[in-house]
Every structure is written in structure tokens, then in C-alpha cells.
Design a protein around this motif. Structure first.
Motif, PDB file in Angstrom:
ATOM      1  N   CYS A 118       1.175  -1.096   0.141  1.00 45.43           N
ATOM      2  CA  CYS A 118      -0.186  -0.298  -0.114  1.00 45.43           C
ATOM      3  C   CYS A 118       1.008   1.470   0.052  1.00 45.43           C
ATOM      4  O   CYS A 118       1.938   1.229   0.438  1.00 45.43           O
ATOM      5  CB  CYS A 118      -0.405   0.300   0.964  1.00 45.43           C
ATOM      6  N   GLN A 119       0.262   2.376  -0.580  1.00 46.71           N
ATOM      7  CA  GLN A 119       1.123   3.888  -0.786  1.00 46.71           C
ATOM      8  C   GLN A 119       2.814   3.532  -0.584  1.00 46.71           C
ATOM      9  O   GLN A 119       3.132   3.272  -1.847  1.00 46.71           O
ATOM     10  CB  GLN A 119       0.373   4.072  -0.053  1.00 46.71           C
ATOM     11  N   THR A 178      10.070  -1.061   0.306  1.00 49.60           N
ATOM     12  CA  THR A 178      10.455  -1.843  -0.490  1.00 49.60           C
ATOM     13  C   THR A 178      11.229  -2.048  -2.102  1.00 49.60           C
ATOM     14  O   THR A 178      12.508  -2.093  -1.812  1.00 49.60           O
ATOM     15  CB  THR A 178       9.238  -2.741  -0.864  1.00 49.60           C
ATOM     16  N   LEU A 179      10.900  -1.252  -2.640  1.00 51.77           N
ATOM     17  CA  LEU A 179      11.983  -1.011  -4.114  1.00 51.77           C
ATOM     18  C   LEU A 179      13.144  -0.210  -3.585  1.00 51.77           C
ATOM     19  O   LEU A 179      14.364  -0.460  -3.660  1.00 51.77           O
ATOM     20  CB  LEU A 179      11.315   0.367  -4.749  1.00 51.77           C
ATOM     21  N   VAL A 232       7.145  -6.098  -7.271  1.00 51.96           N
ATOM     22  CA  VAL A 232       6.137  -5.702  -6.549  1.00 51.96           C
ATOM     23  C   VAL A 232       4.515  -5.410  -7.023  1.00 51.96           C
ATOM     24  O   VAL A 232       4.648  -4.734  -8.491  1.00 51.96           O
ATOM     25  CB  VAL A 232       6.762  -4.475  -5.886  1.00 51.96           C
ATOM     26  N   MET A 233       3.650  -5.966  -6.511  1.00 59.16           N
ATOM     27  CA  MET A 233       2.555  -5.202  -7.072  1.00 59.16           C
ATOM     28  C   MET A 233       1.826  -4.319  -6.053  1.00 59.16           C
ATOM     29  O   MET A 233       1.459  -4.294  -5.550  1.00 59.16           O
ATOM     30  CB  MET A 233       1.489  -6.526  -6.924  1.00 59.16           C
ATOM     31  N   PRO A 234       1.924  -3.310  -6.850  1.00 60.63           N
ATOM     32  CA  PRO A 234       1.321  -2.362  -6.050  1.00 60.63           C
ATOM     33  C   PRO A 234      -0.158  -1.746  -5.883  1.00 60.63           C
ATOM     34  O   PRO A 234      -0.878  -2.631  -6.822  1.00 60.63           O
ATOM     35  CB  PRO A 234       1.993  -0.264  -6.627  1.00 60.63           C
ATOM     36  N   CYS A 235      -0.432  -0.881  -4.276  1.00 58.85           N
ATOM     37  CA  CYS A 235      -2.085  -1.274  -4.180  1.00 58.85           C
ATOM     38  C   CYS A 235      -2.090   0.688  -3.368  1.00 58.85           C
ATOM     39  O   CYS A 235      -1.432   0.849  -3.099  1.00 58.85           O
ATOM     40  CB  CYS A 235      -2.245  -2.195  -3.346  1.00 58.85           C
ATOM     41  N   CYS A 236      -3.320   0.999  -3.338  1.00 58.81           N
ATOM     42  CA  CYS A 236      -3.480   1.965  -2.686  1.00 58.81           C
ATOM     43  C   CYS A 236      -3.126   3.719  -2.842  1.00 58.81           C
ATOM     44  O   CYS A 236      -1.806   4.328  -2.587  1.00 58.81           O
ATOM     45  CB  CYS A 236      -3.918   1.927  -1.405  1.00 58.81           C
ATOM     46  N   GLN A 237      -2.143   3.679  -4.004  1.00 62.18           N
ATOM     47  CA  GLN A 237      -1.571   4.439  -4.350  1.00 62.18           C
ATOM     48  C   GLN A 237      -2.151   5.534  -4.479  1.00 62.18           C
ATOM     49  O   GLN A 237      -3.204   6.062  -4.690  1.00 62.18           O
ATOM     50  CB  GLN A 237      -1.218   4.693  -6.065  1.00 62.18           C
ATOM     51  N   SER A 275      -9.727   9.941 -19.159  1.00 64.44           N
ATOM     52  CA  SER A 275      -8.862  10.344 -17.737  1.00 64.44           C
ATOM     53  C   SER A 275      -7.716   9.294 -17.883  1.00 64.44           C
ATOM     54  O   SER A 275      -8.215   8.317 -17.790  1.00 64.44           O
ATOM     55  CB  SER A 275      -8.889  11.008 -16.492  1.00 64.44           C
ATOM     56  N   LEU A 276      -6.835   9.919 -17.146  1.00 70.30           N
ATOM     57  CA  LEU A 276      -5.182   8.666 -16.793  1.00 70.30           C
ATOM     58  C   LEU A 276      -5.661   8.304 -14.848  1.00 70.30           C
ATOM     59  O   LEU A 276      -4.723   9.583 -14.657  1.00 70.30           O
ATOM     60  CB  LEU A 276      -4.087   9.040 -17.556  1.00 70.30           C
ATOM     61  N   SER A 277      -5.054   6.972 -14.712  1.00 71.28           N
ATOM     62  CA  SER A 277      -5.625   6.488 -13.752  1.00 71.28           C
ATOM     63  C   SER A 277      -4.460   7.545 -12.551  1.00 71.28           C
ATOM     64  O   SER A 277      -3.409   7.069 -13.455  1.00 71.28           O
ATOM     65  CB  SER A 277      -5.926   5.738 -12.572  1.00 71.28           C
ATOM     66  N   ILE A 278      -4.331   8.251 -11.159  1.00 73.08           N
ATOM     67  CA  ILE A 278      -3.945   8.573 -11.188  1.00 73.08           C
ATOM     68  C   ILE A 278      -2.523   7.230 -10.026  1.00 73.08           C
ATOM     69  O   ILE A 278      -1.626   7.188  -9.769  1.00 73.08           O
ATOM     70  CB  ILE A 278      -3.941   9.465  -9.029  1.00 73.08           C
ATOM     71  N   GLY A 279      -3.192   5.931 -10.097  1.00 75.50           N
ATOM     72  CA  GLY A 279      -2.493   4.639  -9.534  1.00 75.50           C
ATOM     73  C   GLY A 279      -1.245   4.317 -10.906  1.00 75.50           C
ATOM     74  O   GLY A 279      -0.308   3.722 -10.325  1.00 75.50           O
ATOM     75  N   THR A 280      -1.692   4.544 -12.086  1.00 77.04           N
ATOM     76  CA  THR A 280      -0.738   4.146 -12.831  1.00 77.04           C
ATOM     77  C   THR A 280       0.081   4.882 -13.514  1.00 77.04           C
ATOM     78  O   THR A 280       1.069   4.993 -13.475  1.00 77.04           O
ATOM     79  CB  THR A 280      -1.871   4.042 -15.051  1.00 77.04           C
ATOM     80  N   VAL A 281      -0.020   6.752 -13.095  1.00 75.00           N
ATOM     81  CA  VAL A 281       0.664   7.296 -13.671  1.00 75.00           C
ATOM     82  C   VAL A 281       2.314   7.297 -12.016  1.00 75.00           C
ATOM     83  O   VAL A 281       3.023   6.853 -11.694  1.00 75.00           O
ATOM     84  CB  VAL A 281       0.291   8.615 -12.987  1.00 75.00           C
ATOM     85  N   MET A 282       1.129   6.640 -10.569  1.00 73.32           N
ATOM     86  CA  MET A 282       2.679   6.553  -9.687  1.00 73.32           C
ATOM     87  C   MET A 282       3.367   5.016  -9.700  1.00 73.32           C
ATOM     88  O   MET A 282       4.785   5.456  -9.517  1.00 73.32           O
ATOM     89  CB  MET A 282       2.250   6.559  -7.962  1.00 73.32           C
ATOM     90  N   ASP A 283       2.862   3.981 -10.671  1.00 75.93           N
ATOM     91  CA  ASP A 283       3.298   2.807 -11.500  1.00 75.93           C
ATOM     92  C   ASP A 283       4.566   3.441 -11.667  1.00 75.93           C
ATOM     93  O   ASP A 283       5.556   2.805 -12.185  1.00 75.93           O
ATOM     94  CB  ASP A 283       2.303   2.100 -11.455  1.00 75.93           C
TER      95      ASP A 283
END
Length: 249
Positions: free
Chosen positions: A97-98, A104-105, A117-122, A146-154
Motif C-alpha cells: 500500500c501507498q 520496498t524498492l 512488487v504489485m502496488p496498491c492504494c497508490q 483521464s489517466l488513473s493516478i495509480g497508473t501514473v504512480m506505478d
């Protein structure tokens, strides 16, 4: 589940450690879930441990213990078992998460180990990227609104691992890929960031046996492209422009 998948695909793995502050179905939950698939046999002696601790402290300590044992091993142990290098270690984090994805990285790159890693709750804690996501999609004239904020953060997290200096203190660089899982398995968080550690001494051989890094090679290509674009070569010098000449009336 992601950790179990990697274990199934890594038959030569001998030790697995689960680090999590929560107890899953009791203290023996992981052993019950993985035990039948993760057993010692005549070819491999395997161990499975569950460490009830936050990864912030548990992961660093576990990596320190693994690598220090190899560093301090006596000659008999070195001769009786294969050496354990950082590149023999894989850190796996599922639904980190977040900020735990970034941490971790970061920890993995400090030790030069492989990491997936599989990110979550970005979350964009500073709010610098939220407004940009809509503008990026609009500028590309795509059908999505729109482009999801999760995709951008990943993508940003994967980009950090591609940095020239990432892993340099451990003598490695990372080959980074992003894979997508079937949405039927994980519909909302299905992006995996896979980072494989490679020695920085794997560049092009030079005279004298030295290695040339990809960064040096990239700069050489850029220099050649620049010279071609400006119609220059190493031996060419542009003629100076004489600006002192007077106009003839």
C-alpha cells in the motif's frame, strides 16, 4: 498468492521468509497454506518462516542476516554449499500500500537484490500529479477521459528503478519491466513491477579488460547523432564568420 507463485516458478529456491505484521490464520497460517507445495525432498532442503513485523525493519534485518552469514561463513561452509549473492535473493511484495511500494524498492536496491512488487492504494501525497493526468490524456486525443493516478504512480516507481544511480552502491543496475495480470484475478490492482539486478560490470569490453557502462555507450550514440544533425565530424571546424567587414555604400 504472488509470493507463492514465484516460489512455484523457482524450484531451486531453498529459503522463504514472509514478513507481515498481521497473523494470517494464526502463527502457522503460512505453513498450512504453503506447506504441501513447499516441502523438502532428496534434492532440496527448504525452510519457510513467518516473521510478524513491519517490512520497514524486518526486511532490512532479514537481508542483513542473509548476506552477513555468507560474508562471515568459514571455509568449510563455503566449500559445502554454493555462495549466496544478492542477485540470488528475490523480494516480493503483493498489494504494497501507498509508500510501502517505494520503500520496498528502495530497500531492495540498497542491497542489490531482485525485487517484484504489485502496488496498491497508490496516492499522490504532494498532489503534484493529479491535475496532470487529465491533461496528458487530453493532449493525446485519446478516448479515455483521464489517466488513473495509480497508473501514473506505478510508472514513476518503475522509472526510479531505471535511474542510472539506482543500485550503484551495491554494484548493480536494474532491468525493469512492468507486467499486467489478468483482471479476472486482480481487477483493480493488476500491475507488477519486476526489477532484475545485474552486475554493473556487464558492459562492453575495452582495451585493458575494463568495462564500459551503458551510460557511456548512450552518450557516445548521442554525440554521434548530434554531429550528424549539425553536419559535423570530429575533424571538422566551422569557419568563423567575419563580422568586421564594412558595407559598401
Amino acid at each position: 498468492a504472488l509470493g507463492a507463485l514465484f516460489l512455484a516458478l523457482s524450484p531451486k529456491c531453498k529459503t522463504a521468509v514472509v514478513i507481515d505484521p498481521a497473523e494470517v490464520r494464526g502463527k502457522d497460517g503460512v505453513q498450512k497454506a504453503w506447506g504441501q507445495f513447499w516441502q523438502s525432498d532428496s534434492a532440496n532442503e527448504r525452510s519457510l518462516r513467518y516473521r510478524h513485523e513491519c517490512l520497514r525493519t524486518g526486511l532490512r534485518d532479514e537481508l542483513n542476516c542473509m548476506l552477513s552469514k555468507q560474508k562471515n561463513a568459514d571455509n568449510h561452509e563455503r566449500n559445502s554449499s554454493p555462495p549466496l549473492f544478492p542477485t540470488n535473493i528475490l523480494v516480493v511484495a503483493c498489494h504494497a500500500c501507498q509508500h510501502l511500494t517505494d520503500e520496498t524498492l528502495e530497500i531492495a536496491s540498497e542491497y542489490g537484490v531482485n525485487v517484484a512488487v504489485m502496488p496498491c492504494c497508490q496516492k499522490d501525497h504532494d498532489g503534484w500529479w493529479k491535475g496532470l493526468t487529465k491533461r496528458l490524456v487530453k493532449s493525446n486525443n485519446t478516448e479515455s477521459t483521464s489517466l488513473s493516478i495509480g497508473t501514473v504512480m506505478d510508472l514513476l516507481a518503475a522509472g526510479k528503478m531505471l535511474g542510472w544511480q539506482t543500485g550503484s552502491s551495491a554494484g548493480v543496475r536494474y532491468r525493469v519491466k512492468m507486467k499486467l495480470m489478468d483482471e479476472g484475478v486482480s481487477p483493480h490492482q493488476n500491475r507488477m513491477i519486476l526489477c532484475r539486478a545485474e552486475s554493473r560490470e556487464s558492459g562492453r569490453k575495452l582495451q585493458g579488460g575494463k568495462e564500459e557502462s551503458p551510460k557511456v555507450l548512450a552518450h557516445e550514440k548521442l554525440t554521434r547523432a548530434y554531429r550528424r544533425a549539425h553536419r559535423q565530424s570530429k575533424n571538422e571546424v566551422e569557419s568563423p564568420v567575419n563580422t568586421s567587414e564594412k558595407r559598401v555604400p
